[in-house]
Write a protein that holds these residues in place. Structure first.
Motif, PDB file in Angstrom:
ATOM      1  N   PRO A 158       0.829  -1.209   0.000  1.00  8.01           N
ATOM      2  CA  PRO A 158       0.000   0.000   0.000  1.00  8.01           C
ATOM      3  C   PRO A 158       0.862   1.257   0.000  1.00  8.01           C
ATOM      4  O   PRO A 158       2.035   1.224   0.391  1.00  8.01           O
ATOM      5  CB  PRO A 158      -0.793  -0.122   1.313  1.00  8.01           C
ATOM      6  N   ALA A 159       0.283   2.366  -0.415  1.00  4.76           N
ATOM      7  CA  ALA A 159       1.017   3.632  -0.438  1.00  4.76           C
ATOM      8  C   ALA A 159       1.553   3.977   0.950  1.00  4.76           C
ATOM      9  O   ALA A 159       2.628   4.581   1.073  1.00  4.76           O
ATOM     10  CB  ALA A 159       0.101   4.741  -0.952  1.00  4.76           C
ATOM     11  N   GLU A 227      12.325   6.566 -10.272  1.00  7.17           N
ATOM     12  CA  GLU A 227      11.681   7.179  -9.108  1.00  7.17           C
ATOM     13  C   GLU A 227      10.703   6.238  -8.415  1.00  7.17           C
ATOM     14  O   GLU A 227      10.056   5.403  -9.043  1.00  7.17           O
ATOM     15  CB  GLU A 227      10.960   8.472  -9.520  1.00  7.17           C
ATOM     16  N   PHE A 228      10.660   6.381  -7.101  1.00  8.51           N
ATOM     17  CA  PHE A 228       9.630   5.749  -6.286  1.00  8.51           C
ATOM     18  C   PHE A 228       8.451   6.708  -6.205  1.00  8.51           C
ATOM     19  O   PHE A 228       8.633   7.928  -6.083  1.00  8.51           O
ATOM     20  CB  PHE A 228      10.126   5.508  -4.851  1.00  8.51           C
ATOM     21  N   GLY A 229       7.250   6.151  -6.249  1.00  6.82           N
ATOM     22  CA  GLY A 229       6.077   6.987  -6.106  1.00  6.82           C
ATOM     23  C   GLY A 229       4.858   6.156  -5.756  1.00  6.82           C
ATOM     24  O   GLY A 229       4.943   4.948  -5.494  1.00  6.82           O
ATOM     25  N   ILE A 230       3.722   6.826  -5.768  1.00  3.37           N
ATOM     26  CA  ILE A 230       2.440   6.175  -5.457  1.00  3.37           C
ATOM     27  C   ILE A 230       1.614   6.106  -6.731  1.00  3.37           C
ATOM     28  O   ILE A 230       1.432   7.119  -7.418  1.00  3.37           O
ATOM     29  CB  ILE A 230       1.680   6.981  -4.381  1.00  3.37           C
ATOM     30  N   ILE A 231       1.137   4.912  -7.051  1.00  5.62           N
ATOM     31  CA  ILE A 231       0.252   4.752  -8.197  1.00  5.62           C
ATOM     32  C   ILE A 231      -1.179   4.572  -7.689  1.00  5.62           C
ATOM     33  O   ILE A 231      -1.455   3.694  -6.871  1.00  5.62           O
ATOM     34  CB  ILE A 231       0.663   3.560  -9.100  1.00  5.62           C
ATOM     35  N   ASP A 232      -2.053   5.455  -8.128  1.00  5.49           N
ATOM     36  CA  ASP A 232      -3.480   5.342  -7.794  1.00  5.49           C
ATOM     37  C   ASP A 232      -4.166   4.617  -8.948  1.00  5.49           C
ATOM     38  O   ASP A 232      -4.299   5.175 -10.043  1.00  5.49           O
ATOM     39  CB  ASP A 232      -4.098   6.726  -7.606  1.00  5.49           C
ATOM     40  N   ILE A 233      -4.560   3.374  -8.714  1.00  7.76           N
ATOM     41  CA  ILE A 233      -5.247   2.602  -9.757  1.00  7.76           C
ATOM     42  C   ILE A 233      -6.720   2.983  -9.759  1.00  7.76           C
ATOM     43  O   ILE A 233      -7.440   2.772  -8.778  1.00  7.76           O
ATOM     44  CB  ILE A 233      -5.069   1.083  -9.518  1.00  7.76           C
ATOM     45  N   LEU A 234      -7.166   3.546 -10.879  1.00 10.21           N
ATOM     46  CA  LEU A 234      -8.547   4.026 -11.013  1.00 10.21           C
ATOM     47  C   LEU A 234      -9.429   3.013 -11.721  1.00 10.21           C
ATOM     48  O   LEU A 234     -10.642   2.942 -11.476  1.00 10.21           O
ATOM     49  CB  LEU A 234      -8.558   5.350 -11.779  1.00 10.21           C
ATOM     50  N   GLY A 243      -6.692  -4.722  -7.101  1.00  3.36           N
ATOM     51  CA  GLY A 243      -7.909  -3.967  -7.316  1.00  3.36           C
ATOM     52  C   GLY A 243      -7.611  -2.481  -7.348  1.00  3.36           C
ATOM     53  O   GLY A 243      -6.453  -2.062  -7.364  1.00  3.36           O
ATOM     54  N   LYS A 244      -8.659  -1.662  -7.364  1.00  5.41           N
ATOM     55  CA  LYS A 244      -8.461  -0.218  -7.307  1.00  5.41           C
ATOM     56  C   LYS A 244      -7.827   0.137  -5.965  1.00  5.41           C
ATOM     57  O   LYS A 244      -8.040  -0.543  -4.968  1.00  5.41           O
ATOM     58  CB  LYS A 244      -9.804   0.501  -7.473  1.00  5.41           C
ATOM     59  N   GLY A 245      -7.052   1.202  -5.963  1.00  2.00           N
ATOM     60  CA  GLY A 245      -6.390   1.604  -4.724  1.00  2.00           C
ATOM     61  C   GLY A 245      -5.046   2.230  -5.008  1.00  2.00           C
ATOM     62  O   GLY A 245      -4.680   2.464  -6.162  1.00  2.00           O
ATOM     63  N   SER A 246      -4.293   2.502  -3.941  1.00  2.00           N
ATOM     64  CA  SER A 246      -3.001   3.174  -4.050  1.00  2.00           C
ATOM     65  C   SER A 246      -1.881   2.232  -3.624  1.00  2.00           C
ATOM     66  O   SER A 246      -1.946   1.633  -2.549  1.00  2.00           O
ATOM     67  CB  SER A 246      -2.983   4.440  -3.185  1.00  2.00           C
ATOM     68  N   TYR A 247      -0.843   2.136  -4.472  1.00  2.00           N
ATOM     69  CA  TYR A 247       0.246   1.182  -4.261  1.00  2.00           C
ATOM     70  C   TYR A 247       1.607   1.861  -4.428  1.00  2.00           C
ATOM     71  O   TYR A 247       1.727   2.880  -5.117  1.00  2.00           O
ATOM     72  CB  TYR A 247       0.156   0.034  -5.276  1.00  2.00           C
ATOM     73  N   LEU A 248       2.633   1.244  -3.834  1.00  2.00           N
ATOM     74  CA  LEU A 248       4.002   1.669  -4.075  1.00  2.00           C
ATOM     75  C   LEU A 248       4.400   1.224  -5.486  1.00  2.00           C
ATOM     76  O   LEU A 248       4.108   0.104  -5.902  1.00  2.00           O
ATOM     77  CB  LEU A 248       4.939   1.026  -3.050  1.00  2.00           C
ATOM     78  N   ALA A 249       5.093   2.101  -6.222  1.00  3.24           N
ATOM     79  CA  ALA A 249       5.509   1.757  -7.581  1.00  3.24           C
ATOM     80  C   ALA A 249       6.863   2.399  -7.889  1.00  3.24           C
ATOM     81  O   ALA A 249       7.283   3.356  -7.233  1.00  3.24           O
ATOM     82  CB  ALA A 249       4.467   2.224  -8.591  1.00  3.24           C
ATOM     83  N   VAL A 250       7.538   1.852  -8.894  1.00  3.84           N
ATOM     84  CA  VAL A 250       8.784   2.412  -9.406  1.00  3.84           C
ATOM     85  C   VAL A 250       8.564   2.729 -10.880  1.00  3.84           C
ATOM     86  O   VAL A 250       8.049   1.896 -11.636  1.00  3.84           O
ATOM     87  CB  VAL A 250       9.955   1.413  -9.255  1.00  3.84           C
ATOM     88  N   LEU A 251       8.981   3.923 -11.290  1.00  2.64           N
ATOM     89  CA  LEU A 251       8.857   4.342 -12.688  1.00  2.64           C
ATOM     90  C   LEU A 251      10.238   4.732 -13.203  1.00  2.64           C
ATOM     91  O   LEU A 251      10.973   5.462 -12.538  1.00  2.64           O
ATOM     92  CB  LEU A 251       7.910   5.541 -12.796  1.00  2.64           C
ATOM     93  N   SER A 252      10.594   4.225 -14.378  1.00  3.58           N
ATOM     94  CA  SER A 252      11.893   4.562 -14.963  1.00  3.58           C
ATOM     95  C   SER A 252      11.729   5.047 -16.400  1.00  3.58           C
ATOM     96  O   SER A 252      10.801   4.660 -17.109  1.00  3.58           O
ATOM     97  CB  SER A 252      12.840   3.354 -14.912  1.00  3.58           C
ATOM     98  N   HIS A 253      12.670   5.904 -16.801  1.00  2.68           N
ATOM     99  CA  HIS A 253      12.683   6.468 -18.155  1.00  2.68           C
ATOM    100  C   HIS A 253      14.124   6.476 -18.647  1.00  2.68           C
ATOM    101  O   HIS A 253      14.983   7.134 -18.063  1.00  2.68           O
ATOM    102  CB  HIS A 253      12.129   7.903 -18.139  1.00  2.68           C
ATOM    103  N   SER A 254      14.422   5.710 -19.677  1.00  2.00           N
ATOM    104  CA  SER A 254      15.757   5.674 -20.264  1.00  2.00           C
ATOM    105  C   SER A 254      15.684   4.916 -21.583  1.00  2.00           C
ATOM    106  O   SER A 254      14.635   4.391 -21.949  1.00  2.00           O
ATOM    107  CB  SER A 254      16.752   5.009 -19.313  1.00  2.00           C
TER     108      SER A 254
END
Length: 463
Positions: A158-159, A227-234, A243-254
């Motif tokens: 969870p977030a 980056e670490f962040g919060i993903i809100d699944i809509l 399911g829907k909700g807020s989770y810990l996530a990692v996002l990368s761009h390269s």
């Protein structure tokens, strides 16, 4: 030595006195100059005797092609009329980017085009430009950072897991991510991508294999990040383990690092030699896919794209291992690439330079800036956009203008206001240098459906 071979040597072997001699000498100089003259002459005589046997060969395929069906080199003029196109979010796009697309739409090979709402001027195609062509690929229509992509990993956490863990999460980013031209991991990783046959069969790639090994699992400079962040699944989709909700996530761009950059440089040079164009559009020079160089670039481009994917896989594996947790969903996409796709029932090469694939049902990531949200989206398959969407917010200020107009204090204040902590980063990447991602998303509602929103909290960039 091979470097002493002259045109007279090839004429003595029986080579026709035309451009085939120049091509042969260029290939020897580029790839075989350290070998003995006698052995080189024996090989190239075999090419002359049986060119079909050497079709597709990394060193001699181009010579064989010239003996059988030489590539026609002639000046190409732009057409007077543009092929069909669509622009999304026109008011957000600078005039130079539009004119770059307009020029591309007049190429003799062009079939259709589109411009995304994050678009801004670039080299060749504008960033945010999409172009469908007939049997030809434009290296600068793909871009220098071939296969530059996004990757999102969602954890079954969870977030609220992030609360009180600032130091731990920042340390994971500091220890397990590497950026820029010189940083590499102390403990290198092997990957099946490094054993691909293209590294052996294409001479240019043979010389890049070691660099690809060293840079595996690292990120570029500029706007690349992890980056670490919060993903809100809509909205969820079948098969998702959440399911829907807020989770810990990692996002990368390269992207594909030095491998892709060298491929882009080499084949752009070849394209310009084979496809002369008026000076103001010379970056749009193309390679015919029915030629040796065109086919070779296509193989090299796809390898670079797969290598970029392998880099993200390695980055996310390292972070998940350091975190001691498993991911439950990964979503990723290229945004500097070319694909074979149907356009109005015709197979075309669709270039997306800074644009996200958005065919119906295709998942993708559209990031914001270091403080603005990014979006998990599903494509709606809009034909006018050539099944594409924006690749991010898009620049409002060029790097030079951002440095001239903003200060480090403004960057620091924007991060504090957003509650985001950054390792590295520079003024030219501050949030104000980018367009408003919410406006960009509003202007492409007919291109994608938003399934989730990612909010960055801990960001790692070069520096």
């Amino acid at each position: 030595m091979g470097s002493k071979i002259s045109g007279k040597d090839l004429i003595k072997l029986g080579f026709p006195q035309n451009n085939t001699i120049n091509i042969g000498l260029a290939q020897i100089q580029r790839y075989r100059k350290r070998e003995k003259k006698e052995s080189i002459l024996l090989e190239i005589k075999e090419v002359l005797t049986d060119p079909a046997k050497f079709s597709g060969d990394g060193t001699w395929g181009k010579v064989a092609e010239s003996l059988v069906k030489p590539v026609e080199v002639r000046m190409h003029e732009l057409l007077k009329q543009r092929v069909p196109f669509s622009i999304f979010g026109e008011d957000l796009i600078d005039e130079q980017a539009k004119f770059q697309l307009y020029d591309a739409l007049k190429l003799p090979i062009s079939v259709a085009g589109a411009l995304m709402p994050d678009a801004h001027a670039g080299y060749g195609l504008p960033i945010g430009g999409v172009l469908a062509t007939h049997q030809a690929v434009i290296p600068y229509g793909v871009g220098v950072d071939i296969g530059c992509r996004m990757s999102l990993s969602i954890f079954d956490l969870p977030a609220s897991y992030m609360k009180g863990k600032d130091a731990m999460l920042l340390n994971i980013l500091a220890e397990h991510t590497k950026f820029g031209m010189y940083e590499t991991h102390r403990n290198k990783s092997d990957h099946e991508i490094l054993n691909r046959s293209e590294f052996l069969e294409i001479p240019l790639l043979k010389g890049l294999q070691d660099k690809a090994y060293r840079q595996l699992g690292t990120s570029g400079g500029g706007n690349h990040f992890v980056e670490f962040g919060i993903i809100d699944i809509l909205e969820t989709r079948p098969g998702w383990k959440m399911g829907k909700g807020s989770y810990l996530a990692v996002l990368s761009h390269s992207g594909s690092r030095g491998l892709g950059a060298n491929i882009a440089k080499h084949y752009t040079y070849l394209a310009k030699k084979q496809c002369p164009l008026p000076r103001h559009v010379q970056h749009l020079a193309w390679l015919d896919l029915n030629t040796h160089d065109g086919q070779e670039y296509w193989l090299a481009m796809n390898l670079a794209g797969d290598y970029a994917a392998a880099c993200h896989e390695n980055i996310h594996h390292r972070i998940a291992k350091a975190l001691g947790k498993r991911t439950i969903l990964t979503v990723e996409n290229h945004h500097n690439f070319a694909w074979k796709e149907l356009v109005n029932g015709q197979e075309c090469i669709v270039h997306r330079k800074g644009a996200t694939p958005a065919s119906k049902g295709t998942l993708g990531i559209i990031p914001g800036s270091m403080t603005a949200p990014g979006y998990l989206v599903e494509g709606l398959g809009h034909p006018g956009s050539l099944n594409s969407a924006s690749h991010g917010a898009g620049r409002l200020y060029s790097r030079a203008n951002a440095k001239a107009n903003f200060t480090k204090a403004e960057l620091k204040n924007s991060l504090v206001d957003a509650g985001v902590q950054v390792i590295g980063g520079s003024i030219d990447e501050l949030p104000m240098a980018y367009k408003d991602i919410e406006k960009v998303m509003y202007l492409q509602q007919e291109l994608v459906q938003v399934l989730g929103m990612f909010r960055p909290k801990f960001v790692r960039m070069e520096g």
